[in-house]
Design an enzyme around this catalytic site. Structure first.
Site, PDB file in Angstrom:
ATOM      1  N   LYS A  93      -2.075  13.082   6.614  1.00 45.55           N
ATOM      2  CA  LYS A  93      -1.844  12.996   4.860  1.00 45.55           C
ATOM      3  C   LYS A  93      -3.329  12.180   4.313  1.00 45.55           C
ATOM      4  CE  LYS A  93       1.515  10.186   4.502  1.00 45.55           C
ATOM      5  NZ  LYS A  93       1.205   9.033   4.072  1.00 45.55           N
ATOM      6  N   ARG A 117       6.926   5.648  -1.799  1.00 49.58           N
ATOM      7  CA  ARG A 117       7.448   5.521  -0.283  1.00 49.58           C
ATOM      8  C   ARG A 117       9.001   5.090  -0.414  1.00 49.58           C
ATOM      9  NH1 ARG A 117       2.534   4.529   2.762  1.00 49.58           N
ATOM     10  NH2 ARG A 117       2.801   4.516   5.027  1.00 49.58           N
ATOM     11  N   ARG A 160      -4.616   6.561  17.768  1.00 48.59           N
ATOM     12  CA  ARG A 160      -5.544   6.684  16.742  1.00 48.59           C
ATOM     13  C   ARG A 160      -6.354   5.372  16.692  1.00 48.59           C
ATOM     14  NH1 ARG A 160      -3.230   7.450  10.835  1.00 48.59           N
ATOM     15  NH2 ARG A 160      -2.010   5.450  11.182  1.00 48.59           N
ATOM     16  N   ARG A 194      -5.609   0.164  14.579  1.00 49.30           N
ATOM     17  CA  ARG A 194      -5.104  -0.622  13.690  1.00 49.30           C
ATOM     18  C   ARG A 194      -4.267  -1.718  13.946  1.00 49.30           C
ATOM     19  NH1 ARG A 194      -3.955   3.691   8.682  1.00 49.30           N
ATOM     20  NH2 ARG A 194      -2.110   2.623   8.749  1.00 49.30           N
ATOM     21  N   ARG A 238       7.881   2.239  11.765  1.00 47.90           N
ATOM     22  CA  ARG A 238       7.519   3.023  10.524  1.00 47.90           C
ATOM     23  C   ARG A 238       8.051   4.317  10.701  1.00 47.90           C
ATOM     24  NH1 ARG A 238       1.602   2.116  11.780  1.00 47.90           N
ATOM     25  NH2 ARG A 238       0.813   3.648  10.267  1.00 47.90           N
TER      26      ARG A 238
HETATM   27  P1  AMP Z   1      -0.631   3.807   5.461  1.00 45.81           P
HETATM   28  O1  AMP Z   1      -2.027   3.642   5.456  1.00 45.81           O
HETATM   29  O2  AMP Z   1      -0.499   4.954   3.984  1.00 45.81           O
HETATM   30  O3  AMP Z   1       0.022   4.380   6.477  1.00 45.81           O
HETATM   31  O4  AMP Z   1       0.058   2.486   5.020  1.00 45.81           O
HETATM   32  C1  AMP Z   1      -0.044   1.341   5.937  1.00 45.81           C
HETATM   33  C2  AMP Z   1       1.068   0.337   5.589  1.00 45.81           C
HETATM   34  O5  AMP Z   1       0.924  -0.193   4.267  1.00 45.81           O
HETATM   35  C3  AMP Z   1       2.402   0.837   5.666  1.00 45.81           C
HETATM   36  O6  AMP Z   1       2.911   0.911   6.978  1.00 45.81           O
HETATM   37  C4  AMP Z   1       3.201  -0.285   4.829  1.00 45.81           C
HETATM   38  O7  AMP Z   1       3.465  -1.271   5.862  1.00 45.81           O
HETATM   39  C5  AMP Z   1       2.107  -0.384   3.843  1.00 45.81           C
HETATM   40  N1  AMP Z   1       2.384   0.623   2.437  1.00 45.81           N
HETATM   41  C6  AMP Z   1       1.477   1.403   2.097  1.00 45.81           C
HETATM   42  N2  AMP Z   1       1.999   2.092   1.109  1.00 45.81           N
HETATM   43  C7  AMP Z   1       3.214   1.666   0.844  1.00 45.81           C
HETATM   44  C8  AMP Z   1       4.214   1.892   0.062  1.00 45.81           C
HETATM   45  N3  AMP Z   1       3.685   2.754  -0.966  1.00 45.81           N
HETATM   46  N4  AMP Z   1       5.446   0.997  -0.061  1.00 45.81           N
HETATM   47  C9  AMP Z   1       5.402   0.063   0.975  1.00 45.81           C
HETATM   48  N5  AMP Z   1       4.504  -0.317   1.903  1.00 45.81           N
HETATM   49  C10 AMP Z   1       3.473   0.593   1.750  1.00 45.81           C
END
Ligand code: AMP
Length: 220
Positions: A18, A94, A131, A163, A174
């Protein structure tokens, strides 16, 4: 589509590609790429109180609470703000609550298309747990291609690391959260005729071609 700049949302499991595809789509259409995950990580690196709070949730593989996420998005959506025109939303909404809040915030100028980038759970699990990401430019690598644990980024010379939220336990959590919290959004948008599903398995260039094709078909 209301203006020449599309307003897109990309949904998909973590590790579906994504992030990469959202950036490419945003470049393709000349619109802004908005990743709530990137916003939280930047704030955490800067050590702001808000960033450190978000990081606690992220490292545990939890979602950041809706009030915090919506507050951040709302600030970007104010008239004249960066999200007044076209955008690709990556990682937001989300939860169903966030999807409803997004509708409220952009009430006058709704989303044009929601794409569900579909990659099966087994495939994304391997992708995320392996990753490694450059801390500086965010370039993504996979351990299968580089056996050493930490190395220097080919693009910018930054440190490439896992990460904190990509450990196996956090990834498992997740993916469960995705099924429980995010899958209902797919139905929410489908019911409004905004949803299209794109197969996210295969080389990145091919997936990107599929994405552009559905955008051309749907954004008329
Ligand atoms: P991502 O980079 O999109 O995989 O986001 C990494 C982490 O940030 C996620 O596992 C959540 O802990 C937090 N996060 C990012 N976007 C959201 C969202 N829209 N709602 C809640 N948590 C978020």
């Amino acid at each position: 589509m209301g203006s020449s700049e599309p307003r897109l949302v990309l949904l998909g499991r973590q590790g579906a590609g994504k992030g990469t595809q959202s950036i490419r789509l945003a470049e393709h259409y000349g619109v802004i790429h908005v990743s709530t995950g990137d916003m939280f990580r930047t704030q955490a690196t800067q050590g702001t109180a808000f960033g450190l709070e978000a990081k606690r949730y992220m490292d545990a593989g939890d979602l950041v609470p809706d009030e915090i996420v919506v507050g951040v998005i709302e600030e970007s959506m104010v008239p004249g703000g960066p999200l007044g025109g076209g955008f690709v939303l990556d990682g937001f909404p989300r939860t169903l609550q966030q999807a409803r809040e997004l509708d409220r915030v952009i009430a006058g100028d709704p989303i044009d298309l929601v794409i569900d980038l579909d990659v099966p759970r087994e495939i994304v699990f391997d992708r995320i747990a392996g990753r490694r990401v450059c801390e500086e430019c965010q370039r993504v690598y996979h351990v299968n291609l580089r056996p050493e644990n930490d190395w220097v980024c080919d693009t910018c010379g930054g440190a490439v690391r896992q990460r904190d939220d990509d450990t196996e336990d956090a990834v498992e959590r997740r993916l469960e959260l995705y099924e429980r919290e995010t899958v209902p959004i797919v139905d929410y948008y489908r019911a409004r005729g905004l949803l299209t599903v794109v197969d996210g398995v295969g080389p990145g260039d091919e997936v990107f071609e599929r994405l552009v094709k559905v955008c051309v078909e749907q954004l008329t």
